[in-house]
Design an enzyme around this catalytic site. Structure first.
Site, mmCIF file in Angstrom:
data_model
loop_
_atom_site.group_PDB
_atom_site.id
_atom_site.type_symbol
_atom_site.label_atom_id
_atom_site.label_comp_id
_atom_site.label_asym_id
_atom_site.label_seq_id
_atom_site.Cartn_x
_atom_site.Cartn_y
_atom_site.Cartn_z
ATOM 1 N N ASP B 296 27.135 22.533 33.842
ATOM 2 C CA ASP B 296 26.210 23.535 33.299
ATOM 3 C C ASP B 296 26.642 24.932 33.647
ATOM 4 O O ASP B 296 26.726 25.816 32.817
ATOM 5 C CB ASP B 296 24.819 23.329 33.938
ATOM 6 N N GLY B 431 23.955 26.386 28.075
ATOM 7 C CA GLY B 431 25.179 25.653 27.769
ATOM 8 C C GLY B 431 25.445 25.313 26.315
ATOM 9 O O GLY B 431 26.044 26.086 25.587
ATOM 10 N N MET B 432 25.009 24.145 25.889
ATOM 11 C CA MET B 432 25.309 23.683 24.540
ATOM 12 C C MET B 432 24.666 24.581 23.497
ATOM 13 O O MET B 432 25.194 24.784 22.412
ATOM 14 C CB MET B 432 24.814 22.238 24.365
#
Lengths: 464, 510
Positions: B296, B431-432
Site C-alpha cells: 500500500d 493505491g489502486m
C-alpha cells in the site's frame, strides 16, 4: 431578589423593575458586527483597526475570517504604531490603497477599536483627507468595547453611515402635506398609484438579511405604505435619502445611537414602536407605523391570530415554563416580551445596555403583556454580574437559560437547559412568519429533553 | 500596521490564560475591555468544558478609564479570592490594556495583602511575543514563583524518588490533541517502568510545584511550551530534560533511547536498556512500521507533499513522511518565527525548500506553486487545499473543534504512529484507486444529467420571485421551490410572486 418569583401574587400596579448591577459580564466585542455587515453591504470593505487580540477574536470566537475572499481585514497595530514611531496617516493610506487595488470597494468602513480609543488615533480627522486622496468614501465607526457591547457595533456603523445618506430635498407642497397627514382609508385602495405619495416618506433602519427586508417591506406594502429605503441598503451607493420630512423606524432594539443621529443630524422624525419580533411585536410595529403615517391598518388582527394558530405546535411546550436571560445581544427585552406572550414566565432579563427612551414602546408592551398574561414582571438587570446571575439561576432553577457561548456547557453540565443567545442574533427572527423560528430555537432544548434517553442528571461532581 | 486576514498564533494573553486555566484551582483576572474576554468562549466551546472557565474579566470601560483601574482590579482580585478560594490568582492585561502603562505590579502587591491566595502578574510583553511564547514564559514564571516560595519556606522536596520518575512539562488546555498525547505518554512511561511525578500545567496543582525537583528528569514533548521551565529546572537543580518529540517511529525510538541515557547517567548502579521494548513496540504494537513496508505504502513513494505548522509538529511530520514513508516533502514550513534557526537545522536535508512565515497568503501561494499531492498543515492549509482541490491532513494548531475528537487520537507514542499513518494514507488518493482514476478519468462524470423539466408545471415564477428563490441557499432551494409550488397548486395560483412565496412559507409552518 427571589421573593419576586416565590410569591405568585401580582400587584395590579406593578411596573417593571430596573437595576444596574455594573458587574463582570461577558458579551462579544462590538467589532463582531463586521461579520454580518460586510455580507449585508455587498460593495463594502470593513477594515478593523486594532490589535492581534481583535483579529484573533474575529477569527476564532466568530470563526468568520477563514472564508476565501473576505471583504474585511485587520489593520493590525504593531509596537511601532502604538509608540507612534510610525505615522498613522501614511500607514492607513498604504493599507487602503492596497485594499483599493485588490478589491476596489465602493466604501471602506474603518472600525475603530478600544486600542484606537486609548492611543487617541484621530480616525475621524484622517478619513476625509484620505478619502479625497484615494477616491473612495471612508466611513468611520467607533465600535469599541469601552463604550459598547456586541450588537451595538452595528449601531455605531449605521449611525456613521446615516451621516453619509444623501439629503432629501423637500418640496413645499410636500411639507405642507406633512403637517396634516391625510387619513387614507386602506380598504378602498386598489391601484398602485394611490399608495405612492399618499404618506410621507418612510425609511427603515437596521441590518437584516434581504429576505427579511422583503418580508417586512411587503407587510407594509399590504397596508398601503411604501418603504422609501433601508439603512443599510445592500449597496452603499443606494443609501436612502434623508431629510426633515422623512419618517424613520428601527427594526432592532440596539440602534439607539442611529435613531438619535437620524433625528439630530438628519432631522428625521422617529417612529418609536415595539420591534417586529414575534406576531405581537410585528403587529404592534406595523400598527404604530400606520398610525404615525396616517394609514388605517387592516386585517392585522386576523393576521396575528393566524400566525398564533400556526405556532400551536410549539406553544404547549413553552406555556408555564420559566426563562432566564443572562443578557448578551440587546434583543432580550423584545424576546422576553414575545416569550411572555407565548405563556412563559421571564425570571430575569439581563441586558448589557438599555436605552429606555429608544425602547420605550417595547418596554411598555412588555409591561402590558405581563399584566394581560397575569405573570410577574421580569427583573431587568443592566450590565449584570455573571457570577451573581449563576447564583440566582441555581436558586431559581429556570426551565431555560438564554446565555452566551462561554456559559452554556457548564450550565448544561449542571442540568440547566440553555440556548445560545448568539443564535438569535444570526437567525432570522423578524416578522410574522419568522416567529416560528424563534420558537424553534427556544423549544429545541426542551424537545431534546423529551427525546433523549440519556439521563439529564447533573454531569459534574458536586462542589467541595 | 499590517493588513491581516488570518493569523496562526494568537495574542499573548491567550497563552497566559491557557496556562493559568490548565492548573487546578487557579483563577485568572483579565484586565481588559468588554469583548476581549472571548478566551472563555474558546475554552468552553472547543474543550467542551463542564466547569466554568476560571477567568474573570475586570472590565475596562469609559468610567474605569477616567477614574483609574486600580480600585476595580484590586476589588475583583479580592472578590474572587473570597468567592473561589483559589490557590493562585493570576492577573493579565491584554494588548489593549497594556498600552495604558499602569503599574499593574503595584495593583498585584496591594491585592496580595488582602488575599489569602497568592497573586501574580503575568509578565509578558503583549506586542513582542505571541501566544506560544507567552505560554512558555508564564509557565516558567509560575514554576519559578512556587519553587522560590518553597525555598524561602524551606519545604522544597529535593530528595529524588527511589524509582525513576519524570515530570511532563507543557501539556495544556486548547492544545493540539494534548490530552490524548498525555495519556499515550503516560502509558509509554509506565511500560518503561518510569513513574510520572507531575504533569504541568494540565490538571496540576500549583501547591505541588514544590515537588517538581523530586523527579529524576523532565520531558518537554512540544518545544513551544515547557522548554523555558525545563531549562530553569536544569539550571536550578541540575535536572536533565528530554526534548525529543516522540512522534513517528524513528523519533519515538530516539526519545526512548535518550531517556535510557538520562537514567543511566543518574543511576550508576542499574543499567537501563529499552532495546527490547522498542523492538516489541515497533514490530508488534505499532502497525505503522509494517504499513511502511506494505505494498500500500509503496504507492506513496515519491509523492509530493507540503508540510506547515508549529515547529514541533512540522518538523516531526516532515521526518515521518520522508524517513518512514518515502514521500517527498517539497516544502516544510513553520509559523514559529522565533524558532526559525532550530527549524531550519532540523529539516535540513529532508525537504526541497523551507518557508518560515506567519503570513498565510505566502503559504497559500507556495502551495499553489508547488501543487503537491497532499498537504499536512493547519486549518488554514486545509482551507487552501479545499480551494485548490488538494487533500490536507491537519497536523498542528491553531486548533479547531475537529481537533477535539471524543475518541482516542494521540499523535505521540506508538499509538500516535498508527494515527499518523492513517492520516497520511487517507490524505492521498489511494493505491489502486489512483490507477483506476487514470483509466476512467475521475470519480464522477463531469456532466450533470438533468431531469427534463416537468411538464405538469404550468406555474409561472415572476422575475422577482425567481431572483428571491436564487438567494435561498442551494441545499434547501429545491425544497422551498417544491413547497411553494405545492402551495400555489392547492390555492389555484398560477403566477408565483414574492407574496406567494412568503405566504407558502407561512403556511408550511402551520
Amino acid at each position: 431578589m427571589s421573593q419576586l418569583i416565590t410569591s405568585p401574587k401580582i400587584n395590579e400596579k406593578e411596573t417593571l423593575k430596573f437595576e444596574c448591577e455594573t458587574g463582570n459580564y461577558h458579551t462579544f466585542c462590538p467589532i463582531s458586527c463586521v461579520s454580518w455587515l460586510y455580507q449585508k453591504i455587498e460593495d463594502s470593505f470593513f477594515l478593523v483597526i486594532g490589535t492581534k487580540t481583535c483579529g484573533y477574536f474575529l477569527q476564532n470566537a466568530l470563526g468568520v475570517m477563514i472564508f476565501a475572499e473576505p471583504r474585511y481585514a485587520m489593520a493590525e497595530l504593531e509596537e511601532a504604531d502604538i509608540s507612534a514611531q510610525l505615522n498613522d496617516y501614511k500607514e492607513l493610506k498604504r493599507l487602503c490603497l492596497q485594499i483599493k487595488r485588490d478589491r476596489n470597494p465602493s466604501v471602506i468602513v474603518w472600525i475603530g477599536t478600544c486600542t484606537t480609543e486609548i492611543i487617541k488615533m484621530d480616525l475621524e480627522g484622517m478619513a476625509p483627507r484620505l478619502e479625497t486622496e484615494i477616491g473612495i468614501p471612508i466611513v468611520v465607526a467607533r465600535a469599541n468595547g469601552l463604550d459598547y457591547a456586541f450588537t451595538q457595533g452595528e449601531d455605531t456603523v449605521l449611525a456613521a453611515m446615516a451621516c453619509r445618506c444623501p439629503d432629501k430635498i423637500s418640496t413645499t407642497s410636500d411639507s405642507k402635506n406633512l403637517e396634516t397627514p391625510m387619513m387614507i382609508d386602506n380598504t378602498q385602495k386598489n391601484g398602485q398609484n394611490s399608495k405612492a405619495l399618499a404618506h410621507p416618506p418612510l425609511v427603515l433602519f437596521g441590518s437584516l438579511p434581504s429576505a427579511v427586508v422583503n418580508v417586512l417591506t411587503l407587510e407594509l406594502n399590504k397596508q398601503g405604505i411604501t418603504v422609501d429605503g433601508w439603512l443599510p441598503s445592500s449597496r452603499y451607493t443606494d443609501l436612502p435619502a434623508l431629510g426633515e420630512d422623512v419618517y424613520v423606524c428601527g427594526v432592532n432594539p440596539f440602534l439607539s445611537r442611529t435613531a438619535m443621529t437620524l433625528m439630530r443630524r438628519k432631522k428625521c422624525k422617529l417612529i418609536n414602536a415595539p420591534f417586529p419580533i414575534g406576531p405581537d411585536g410585528t403587529r404592534a410595529w406595523i400598527e404604530k407605523i400606520c398610525n404615525v403615517l396616517g394609514v388605517i391598518p387592516t386585517g392585522l388582527e386576523e393576521r396575528e391570530k393566524k400566525i398564533w394558530q400556526s405556532l400551536e405546535n410549539y406553544l404547549p411546550l413553552v406555556r408555564g415554563k420559566s426563562v432566564f436571560f443572562m443578557g448578551d445581544n440587546l434583543l432580550e427585552i423584545s424576546l422576553a416580551r414575545f416569550l411572555t406572550r407565548c405563556g412563559m414566565i421571564v425570571y430575569e432579563c439581563g441586558v448589557p445596555y438599555l436605552d429606555k427612551r429608544y425602547q420605550a414602546s417595547e418596554l411598555l408592551l412588555l409591561e402590558q403583556t405581563c399584566l394581560e398574561k397575569n405573570v410577574p414582571m421580569p427583573r431587568i438587570v443592566e450590565k449584570p454580574d455573571n457570577y451573581y446571575q449563576i447564583q440566582r439561576i441555581r436558586e431559581l432553577q429556570p426551565d431555560l437559560v438564554i446565555t452566551g457561548m462561554a456559559l452554556s456547557n457548564p450550565l448544561e453540565a449542571r442540568g440547566i437547559n440553555t440556548k445560545w443567545s448568539v443564535e438569535f442574533t444570526f437567525a432570522q427572527i423578524h416578522g410574522f412568519a419568522n416567529s416560528k423560528d424563534v420558537l424553534e430555537l427556544v423549544t429545541r432544548p426542551l424537545r431534546r429533553n423529551m427525546m433523549q434517553q440519556v439521563s439529564n442528571k447533573t454531569l459534574v461532581k458536586p462542589a467541595k | 500596521m499590517k493588513l491581516a486576514y488570518w493569523m496562526y498564533a494568537g495574542p499573548a494573553h491567550i497563552g497566559t490564560l491557557r496556562v493559568a486555566t490548565s492548573f487546578k484551582n487557579v483563577h485568572a483576572i483579565m484586565h481588559a475591555p468588554l469583548g476581549d474576554d472571548y478566551f472563555n468562549v474558546m475554552r468552553s466551546m472547543l474543550e467542551r468544558e463542564r466547569d466554568f472557565t476560571p477567568v474573570t474579566t475586570s472590565i475596562v470601560d469609559r468610567h474605569v478609564l477616567a477614574r483609574g483601574s486600580q480600585e476595580k482590579v484590586v476589588e475583583n482580585i479580592t472578590r474572587k479570592d473570597k468567592e473561589e478560594l483559589p490557590d493562585l490568582i493570576l492577573l493579565t492585561p491584554t494588548c489593549t490594556s497594556s498600552i495604558l502603562q499602569e503599574d499593574l505590579q503595584n495593583f498585584v502587591d496591594r491585592a496580595a495583602m488582602e488575599s489569602k491566595s497568592d497573586v501574580l502578574l503575568a509578565d509578558v510583553n503583549h506586542y513582542r511575543v505571541n501566544e506560544l511564547q507567552a505560554a512558555d514564559r508564564t509557565l516558567e514564571q509560575i514554576v519559578r514563583f512556587y519553587i522560590e516560595k518553597a525555598q524561602k519556606q524551606n519545604n522544597l522536596s529535593t530528595t529524588k524518588t527511589i524509582k525513576p520518575s519524570v515530570n511532563i512539562l507543557g501539556m495544556f488546555t486548547l492544545g493540539f490533541h494534548n490530552q490524548h498525547d498525555c495519556r499515550e505518554l503516560k502509558i509509554l512511561l509506565n511500560q518503561l517502568g518510569i513513574t510520572v511525578n507531575e504533569v504541568i500545567p494540565e490538571g496540576g496543582s500549583v501547591l505541588n510545584l514544590k515537588n517538581l525537583p523530586k523527579a529524576w528528569f523532565n520531558i518537554v514533548p512540544y518545544r513551544e511550551v515547557g522548554l523555558m521551565t525545563a531549562v530553569y529546572l536544569e539550571k536550578e537543580f541540575q535536572m536533565p530534560y528530554v526534548d525529543i518529540t516522540p512522534m513517528g517511529i524513528v523519533q519515538t525510538e530516539s526519545f526512548i533511547r535518550q531517556i535510557a541515557n538520562v537514567l543511566n547517567s543518574i543511576d550508576k548502579t542499574n543499567s537501563y536498556n529499552f532495546d527490547q521494548y522498542i523492538d516489541q513496540q515497533t514490530i508488534y504494537v505499532s502497525q505503522a512500521a509494517w504499513f511502511a513496508r506494505s505494498i500500500d505504502c509503496q504507492n506513496l513513494t515519491n509523492k509530493k507533499a507540503v508540510v506547515f505548522g508549529d515547529a514541533t509538529h512540522a518538523v516531526a511530520m516532515t521526518k515521518i513522511l520522508v524517513r518512514e514513508m518515502g514521500i517527498r516533502v517539497a516544502c516544510a514550513g513553520t509559523y514559529c518565527q522565533h524558532d526559525a534557526d532550530w527549524f531550519r537545522e532540523q529539516v535540513w536535508g529532508f525537504c526541497d525548500e523551507v518557508l518560515i512565515t506567519d503570513d498565510h497568503t505566502q503559504v497559500g501561494d507556495m502551495i499553489a506553486r508547488i501543487e503537491p499531492s497532499a498537504i499536512f498543515g493547519t486549518q488554514m492549509e486545509r482551507h487552501v487545499g479545499k480551494r485548490l482541490d488538494i487533500p490536507c491532513g491537519v497536523i498542528s494548531a491553531p486548533v479547531h473543534i475537529q481537533n477535539f475528537p471524543l475518541g482516542y487520537r494521540p499523535f505521540l507514542g506508538y499509538e500516535g504512529t498508527n494515527q499518523i499513518a492513517d492520516l497520511v494514507y487517507n490524505s492521498f488518493t489511494l493505491g489502486m484507486e489512483d490507477h483506476l482514476l487514470e483509466i476512467f478519468g475521475g470519480h464522477d462524470s463531469k456532466e450533470v444529467i438533468t431531469k427534463s423539466l416537468s411538464t405538469d408545471s404550468e406555474l409561472n415564477w415572476t422575475i422577482e420571485a425567481t431572483s428571491e428563490l436564487n438567494k435561498i441557499p442551494g441545499f434547501v432551494r429545491g425544497k422551498v421551490k417544491r413547497n411553494t409550488e405545492k402551495f400555489a397548486r392547492q390555492n389555484k395560483i398560477i403566477t408565483i410572486s414574492i407574496d406567494v412565496m412568503y405566504a407558502a412559507k407561512e403556511s408550511a409552518g402551520a
